[in-house]
Design a protein around this motif. Structure first.
Motif, PDB file in Angstrom:
ATOM      1  N   ILE A 186     -34.536  16.982  16.810  1.00 36.13           N
ATOM      2  CA  ILE A 186     -35.820  16.927  16.119  1.00 36.13           C
ATOM      3  C   ILE A 186     -35.567  16.904  14.616  1.00 36.13           C
ATOM      4  O   ILE A 186     -34.790  17.722  14.097  1.00 36.13           O
ATOM      5  CB  ILE A 186     -36.709  18.125  16.484  1.00 36.13           C
ATOM      6  CG1 ILE A 186     -37.101  18.055  17.965  1.00 36.13           C
ATOM      7  CG2 ILE A 186     -37.961  18.168  15.616  1.00 36.13           C
ATOM      8  CD1 ILE A 186     -37.888  19.262  18.453  1.00 36.13           C
ATOM      9  N   VAL A 187     -36.201  15.965  13.932  1.00 39.08           N
ATOM     10  CA  VAL A 187     -36.094  15.849  12.469  1.00 39.08           C
ATOM     11  C   VAL A 187     -37.420  16.314  11.872  1.00 39.08           C
ATOM     12  O   VAL A 187     -38.477  15.751  12.186  1.00 39.08           O
ATOM     13  CB  VAL A 187     -35.806  14.400  12.043  1.00 39.08           C
ATOM     14  CG1 VAL A 187     -35.766  14.295  10.520  1.00 39.08           C
ATOM     15  CG2 VAL A 187     -34.496  13.906  12.648  1.00 39.08           C
ATOM     16  N   PHE A 188     -37.365  17.325  11.024  1.00 43.16           N
ATOM     17  CA  PHE A 188     -38.562  17.822  10.342  1.00 43.16           C
ATOM     18  C   PHE A 188     -38.613  17.248   8.936  1.00 43.16           C
ATOM     19  O   PHE A 188     -37.660  17.388   8.161  1.00 43.16           O
ATOM     20  CB  PHE A 188     -38.553  19.349  10.269  1.00 43.16           C
ATOM     21  CG  PHE A 188     -39.761  19.924   9.582  1.00 43.16           C
ATOM     22  CD1 PHE A 188     -40.940  20.126  10.272  1.00 43.16           C
ATOM     23  CD2 PHE A 188     -39.723  20.248   8.233  1.00 43.16           C
ATOM     24  CE1 PHE A 188     -42.067  20.644   9.644  1.00 43.16           C
ATOM     25  CE2 PHE A 188     -40.833  20.766   7.581  1.00 43.16           C
ATOM     26  CZ  PHE A 188     -42.010  20.968   8.293  1.00 43.16           C
ATOM     27  N   VAL A 189     -39.721  16.591   8.611  1.00 45.63           N
ATOM     28  CA  VAL A 189     -39.918  16.009   7.278  1.00 45.63           C
ATOM     29  C   VAL A 189     -40.663  17.035   6.438  1.00 45.63           C
ATOM     30  O   VAL A 189     -41.811  17.397   6.738  1.00 45.63           O
ATOM     31  CB  VAL A 189     -40.697  14.689   7.359  1.00 45.63           C
ATOM     32  CG1 VAL A 189     -40.864  14.092   5.965  1.00 45.63           C
ATOM     33  CG2 VAL A 189     -39.985  13.706   8.284  1.00 45.63           C
TER      34      VAL A 189
ATOM     35  N   ILE B 230     -35.444  16.858   6.429  1.00 46.86           N
ATOM     36  CA  ILE B 230     -35.396  15.841   5.384  1.00 46.86           C
ATOM     37  C   ILE B 230     -36.433  16.208   4.332  1.00 46.86           C
ATOM     38  O   ILE B 230     -37.615  16.399   4.652  1.00 46.86           O
ATOM     39  CB  ILE B 230     -35.674  14.436   5.942  1.00 46.86           C
ATOM     40  CG1 ILE B 230     -34.487  13.956   6.773  1.00 46.86           C
ATOM     41  CG2 ILE B 230     -35.960  13.450   4.818  1.00 46.86           C
ATOM     42  CD1 ILE B 230     -34.641  12.534   7.312  1.00 46.86           C
ATOM     43  N   ASP B 231     -36.005  16.321   3.103  1.00 44.85           N
ATOM     44  CA  ASP B 231     -36.899  16.613   1.984  1.00 44.85           C
ATOM     45  C   ASP B 231     -37.491  15.295   1.507  1.00 44.85           C
ATOM     46  O   ASP B 231     -36.773  14.423   1.024  1.00 44.85           O
ATOM     47  CB  ASP B 231     -36.103  17.287   0.861  1.00 44.85           C
ATOM     48  CG  ASP B 231     -36.989  17.736  -0.293  1.00 44.85           C
ATOM     49  OD1 ASP B 231     -38.136  17.255  -0.392  1.00 44.85           O
ATOM     50  OD2 ASP B 231     -36.530  18.555  -1.112  1.00 44.85           O
ATOM     51  N   SER B 232     -38.814  15.160   1.640  1.00 47.31           N
ATOM     52  CA  SER B 232     -39.460  13.885   1.301  1.00 47.31           C
ATOM     53  C   SER B 232     -40.139  13.893  -0.062  1.00 47.31           C
ATOM     54  O   SER B 232     -40.904  12.984  -0.381  1.00 47.31           O
ATOM     55  CB  SER B 232     -40.501  13.521   2.368  1.00 47.31           C
ATOM     56  OG  SER B 232     -41.636  14.363   2.256  1.00 47.31           O
ATOM     57  N   GLN B 233     -39.867  14.907  -0.880  1.00 51.33           N
ATOM     58  CA  GLN B 233     -40.514  14.946  -2.194  1.00 51.33           C
ATOM     59  C   GLN B 233     -40.099  13.765  -3.059  1.00 51.33           C
ATOM     60  O   GLN B 233     -40.896  13.240  -3.825  1.00 51.33           O
ATOM     61  CB  GLN B 233     -40.157  16.262  -2.908  1.00 51.33           C
ATOM     62  CG  GLN B 233     -40.732  17.493  -2.236  1.00 51.33           C
ATOM     63  CD  GLN B 233     -40.431  18.746  -3.029  1.00 51.33           C
ATOM     64  OE1 GLN B 233     -41.031  19.008  -4.067  1.00 51.33           O
ATOM     65  NE2 GLN B 233     -39.479  19.534  -2.544  1.00 51.33           N
TER      66      GLN B 233
END
Length: 220
Positions: free
Chosen positions: A152-155, A197-200
Motif C-alpha cells: 500500500i502506498v500512502f500519498v 510518498i510526500d506530494s507537497q
C-alpha cells in the motif's frame, strides 16, 4: 519517499508474478498525480473511480439505485451524482447508513471488474520483464480490499494544502471535511501503508516513484 517495511517480497505475489500496489491518501492529497507518474514509468493501472462511473451507466445497476434513492436518478435513467452524494455524505447516522448501503452495491461490482481486468493484464507489456500493477481505489481500505494488494502506498500532504486543492476544484470547506469524516482517519491509513510518498512538491514525486519501482524490482 519513505519505506515503512523491509519490503521482503513473497515468493509469489497475491495475483501471480506481478506485485499489486494500492494507492491511498486523504482527499486531494495528490493520488491522481502519483498514480499517473507510476503509469508514466511503466506501471499498469486499474482505475476504480472510472469503473464506478461506467457502472453508473449500466441500466440494471441504475435501477438498483433508483429503487433505493429515487431522487438520485432522473426520468431518463441518469444518475444524479451530486444528489446521491448529498444523501450519502450527510454528517449523520442516517447518512453513514446510506453510504454503507451504496458501498455494498458498488464495491462487489468493481472488485469483479478488477479480477477480470488483472487476469487480462498478464498478456500486457512488462517493465524490464517485471510488471507492477496499480489498484487505484481511493476507498481501498474502506472497501476491505487491502488483502488483494501486496503493498500500500500512502500519498501524504498536509490538511491545509489538501483543503486548498479541494477548494480549487470547486468544493466547499464543509464538503471537504464532511467527505473526509466519512473515510478512515488519515493516521490510520498512514499506519497501514508500506510506502509513503510526500506530494507537497510535485517535482519530487517522479524520484520517489522511481525509488519504489527500483526497490520492487530488486525484491521481486
Amino acid at each position: 519517499m519513505s519505506n515503512k517495511s523491509n519490503c521482503s517480497s513473497p515468493s509469489r505475489f497475491k495475483w501471480g508474478s506481478d506485485p499489486v500496489l494500492g494507492i491511498i491518501g486523504g482527499i486531494a492529497s495528490g493520488k491522481s498525480h502519483v498514480t499517473t507518474e507510476f503509469q508514466r514509468q511503466g506501471a499498469l493501472r486499474f482505475d476504480a473511480d472510472a469503473m464506478t462511473r461506467e457502472l453508473y451507466s449500466v441500466p440494471e445497476f441504475v435501477e438498483k439505485l433508483r429503487a433505493r434513492w429515487p431522487s438520485a436518478v432522473d426520468q431518463n435513467g441518469v444518475v444524479l451524482r451530486a444528489s446521491l452524494a448529498a444523501i450519502v455524505f450527510q454528517d449523520s447516522d442516517a447518512g453513514r447508513v446510506q453510504l454503507n448501503e451504496l458501498n455494498a452495491l458498488v464495491h462487489p461490482e468493481i472488485f469483479r471488474l478488477f479480477r477480470t481486468w488483472i487476469t487480462a493484464t498478464k498478456k500486457d507489456s512488462q517493465i524490464d520483464g517485471f510488471r507492477v500493477v496499480i489498484l487505484d481505489a481511493p476507498l481501498l481500505l474502506e472497501a476491505g480490499w487491502q488483502e488483494q494488494v501486496d503493498y500500500i502506498v500512502f500519498v501524504d500532504a498536509p490538511t491545509e494544502l489538501r483543503l486548498t486543492r479541494a477548494l480549487a476544484r470547486g468544493w466547499s470547506r464543509e464538503e471537504f471535511f464532511r467527505r473526509e469524516a466519512s473515510q478512515l482517519p488519515i493516521e490510520e491509513k498512514k499506519r497501514r501503508a508500506s510506502f509513503l510518498i510526500d506530494s507537497q512538491d510535485n517535482s519530487d514525486v517522479s524520484r520517489q516513484v522511481a525509488k519504489i519501482l527500483t526497490l520492487l524490482r530488486q525484491t521481486g
